[in-house]
Design an enzyme around this catalytic site. Sequence first.
Site, PDB file in Angstrom:
ATOM      1  N   GLY A 173       0.819  -1.201   0.000  1.00 17.61           N
ATOM      2  CA  GLY A 173       0.000   0.000   0.000  1.00 17.61           C
ATOM      3  C   GLY A 173       0.856   1.256   0.000  1.00 17.61           C
ATOM      4  N   SER A 174       2.139   1.083  -0.372  1.00 21.86           N
ATOM      5  CA  SER A 174       3.035   2.239  -0.490  1.00 21.86           C
ATOM      6  C   SER A 174       3.121   3.052   0.795  1.00 21.86           C
ATOM      7  CB  SER A 174       2.586   3.143  -1.658  1.00 21.86           C
ATOM      8  OG  SER A 174       2.425   2.383  -2.835  1.00 21.86           O
ATOM      9  N   TYR A 200      -5.518  -8.404   1.275  1.00 20.66           N
ATOM     10  CA  TYR A 200      -4.415  -8.935   2.071  1.00 20.66           C
ATOM     11  C   TYR A 200      -4.851 -10.058   2.992  1.00 20.66           C
ATOM     12  CZ  TYR A 200      -1.455  -5.515  -0.026  1.00 20.66           C
ATOM     13  OH  TYR A 200      -0.750  -4.804  -0.947  1.00 20.66           O
ATOM     14  N   SER A 230       5.382  -4.713  -1.744  1.00 22.05           N
ATOM     15  CA  SER A 230       5.453  -3.259  -1.913  1.00 22.05           C
ATOM     16  C   SER A 230       6.094  -2.630  -0.672  1.00 22.05           C
ATOM     17  CB  SER A 230       4.041  -2.739  -2.232  1.00 22.05           C
ATOM     18  OG  SER A 230       3.926  -1.353  -2.090  1.00 22.05           O
ATOM     19  N   PHE A 243       0.011   0.883 -14.642  1.00 20.80           N
ATOM     20  CA  PHE A 243      -0.701   1.278 -13.437  1.00 20.80           C
ATOM     21  C   PHE A 243       0.043   2.238 -12.515  1.00 20.80           C
ATOM     22  CE2 PHE A 243      -3.706  -1.867 -14.599  1.00 20.80           C
ATOM     23  CZ  PHE A 243      -3.074  -3.086 -14.761  1.00 20.80           C
ATOM     24  N   ASP A 294       7.194  -3.732 -13.541  1.00 22.75           N
ATOM     25  CA  ASP A 294       7.115  -2.803 -12.411  1.00 22.75           C
ATOM     26  C   ASP A 294       8.127  -1.699 -12.669  1.00 22.75           C
ATOM     27  OD1 ASP A 294       7.270  -1.477  -9.937  1.00 22.75           O
ATOM     28  OD2 ASP A 294       7.146  -3.341  -8.774  1.00 22.75           O
ATOM     29  N   GLY A 327       1.015  -6.272  -8.282  1.00 20.93           N
ATOM     30  CA  GLY A 327      -0.225  -6.901  -7.819  1.00 20.93           C
ATOM     31  C   GLY A 327      -0.571  -8.235  -8.452  1.00 20.93           C
TER      32      GLY A 327
END
Lengths: 548, 344
Positions: free
Chosen positions: B114-115, B126, B190, B237, B288, B319
């Site tokens: 979720g950065s 999750y 992430s 994305f 990515d 993802g």
Amino acid sequence: MEPYGNSGCVSSSASSSSSSSITKPPEMDNHLAEAGYKVRSSDLRHVAQRLEHLENVMVNSPNDLSQFASDAVLYNPADLASWVDSLLSASDFSTQLPISIPSDLDYPDAIMDQTAPPNDAWTDHHSAAAPPQHHHHQITAFTAMEEDSGIRLVQLLVTCAESVQRGDLALAGSLIENMQALLTRVNTGCGIGKVAGCFIDALSRRVFTPQSVGSAAGSAHENELLYHYFYEACPYLKFAHFTANQAILEAFQGHDCVHVIDFNLMHGLQWPALIQALALRPGGPPLLRLTGIGPPSPDGRDSLREIGLRLADLARSVNVRFAFRGVAASRLEDVKPWMLQVSPKEAVAVNSIMQLHRLLGSDSNRSAPMEMMLGWIRNLNPKIVTVVEQEADHNKAGFLERFTEALYYYSNMFDSLDACAALQPDKALAEMYIQREICNVVCCEGSARVERHEPLAKWRTRLGQAGFRPLHLGSNAFKQASMLLTLFSAEGYRVEENEGCLTLGWHSRPLIAASAWQVMPSPEATATATATATNNPLGIINRNANHV
Amino acid sequence: MADSDEVNLSESKTVVPLNTWVLISNFKLSYNLLRRPDGTFNRHLAEFLDRKVPANVRPVDGVFSFDVIIDQGTSLLTRIYQPASAEVPQPNILDLEKPVGNEVLPVIIFFHGGSFAHSSSNSGIYDILCRRLVNICKAVVVSVNYRRAPEHRFPCAYDDGWTALQWVNCRSWLKSRKDSKVHIYLAGDSSGGNIVHNVALRAVESGIDVMGNILLNPMFGGQDRTDSEKLLDGKYFVTIQDRDWYWRAFLPEGEDRDHPACNPFGPRGKSLEDIKFPKSLVVVAGLDLVQDWQLAYAEGLEKAGKDVKLLFLKKATIGFYLLPNNDHFYTVMDEISNFVSSDC
């Protein structure tokens, strides 16, 4: 030509991973469902196209997207198809939003001390503040316990409940004595000691003095008093009232004659806020009728009327034309529609705060009182039905299962109460309110057991089958509920969005669920619950279209 | 960056299944609404949008879960997932925290992605991933609900990870019978992958043995603009702009992306050569845009003499592991399973 990657489009037939009792229709994409999103497999392509379109709109928008997001009212993000469409329709990004529901309604002092602040920076910073110190707070009060006594108490409680279920009352009795002895060694002021104390007391009544259980319920007057302390000590009832009022206010837009039917008036705590909000609405207030249902007063007083008079005084002071009617009934199922004197010209709101579950029997085949009631509610043709219920599964036939569920539920509730730091004796009285509920769940059977809580999923099915469809509560209600919490409660409470309904809970455990409903047009009266979810695709547009 | 010639860079739709595309695009667009240019975050709307699921003591697909607060001061919540045992098909409260009693029981401490700003341990995407890990690895999974940016910047997430590591290490009911110790693995995707690295670093001096690190598309970066960032910006994305926003939200104010939390092998990074560091499994998706940083991370570990396995999935996007509808998912799950069971 296939514009999308075609590997793995086929949904697996894996079983549902949710604990919902509603089974998904076979055409939903299973993988997305597991992630919390409802999309029919046949709609995927269409939704993808809409997402692309939405991206184009967003990219080409001259405005700040985050400002749009703060201002717009958004609904039910689980239903992806309608979600994307509502974003698109709400978002002619370059013009003023058509949505007339402001996100900063003035609510009176009774609920909020100030108008909602215009930007989120305030609340964002607030949530970064250090949480207050509090003790013994865990989602499951029984885990990660350091004290052996606490663990032992839980073991004994469960074993005792098992023996009650088996009918071995002798064993149950001796276990209760053991537990009472153990309680003397444990801190019963908080945490597991407090919760265990309540449940031991309830078991003791059930096993030793079943005849006293009825009197443990207390008089209606006592209950009203305790209710008031519960209202003050924690945010659950305030959340219920606030969220229902918000939905009622929106449903009443554009109507000049409105009639609220309250299934349990109590002290009328919910209504000053609505009266004041109606007073302030653009275009002026409507004529407001309030019909309050409550138990008859024993001593010749007409307490319903007294409350009505006080509300009338308030309404007069803010220039809202107001009429009150009290309907005295010992049981909700004794109320008949003719007693409510609903006029065909008025917009009706039916408001039920933790009342509907009383109509349930434990035998789900004997659902006559509930069906009858939902039937006549439907026939009143209300603009909205607001329903708030405990988010719990306390209506199972098996005693052990019910007992264990209640143990979890109420331990979370007690923990949440501890966090609110209400002063004594108010807190003890609020806890007594909860204790009476526990007693009813644990000690009573048959018609005496009125606290028959069922989870939101079951209510959805039931209301859907009775001819209602959901009116989704949106992001503005969510945001205002969250902000209300920061003012009136403590760190740890959480509002969650659940497919158009809002829940309030302690950390990740929802404890109370608020939902709003409207009547489905007749030909679809027998539609299933799943149809109800898709019958209201554009929450915003449907509301505005409902004006008489 | 690795081999880019065959990939059609403008068509994200051709490389992922349709439902994955819908899921991740929806996240992308919704997340665009939440980030404000001034660095603040619309937390209310974020929580409104996030699909959450409750814990379930009644096992579903062989897994049950429950939530525990492991630190009162910060209200740090973890969700614990366990395999339902055949003898106890319906665990009740007493069975939670009963010693699992396996000869060897891997315990995976999981940090969701979720950065650093989005999602929670009870987010649906999750929750389901953790349940899959339980079954695939025959492990207990402890998912940490760490504090998020921008309200809580560096080092809060790492502190929470460290708290969770210490807590797990002390749970007698999680010990493996073989050596009476808790067999701990750190895993995350992430930002969670970034947390894995930093928590493992903290564990180094402490005497707590971490048996392995699993980093899925870990979030790393730096001041430079790498080839993969330039080439893939906005194509699959993710944009450089949003990556920059999240780093600004997480790192201490005024810091740049060469801060060691972001760029552990960059100019301000610390050498790992003389320290004992767990073996690592680093999974990198070839589509990515931050892959150059992730590859540099794996390389940095290798150069420092650490045990690292790099799994590079050329056609994978961010993802890919969220839905079990592609080969990459199964490849990675197998690798993770081997990684965790090879210590038995």
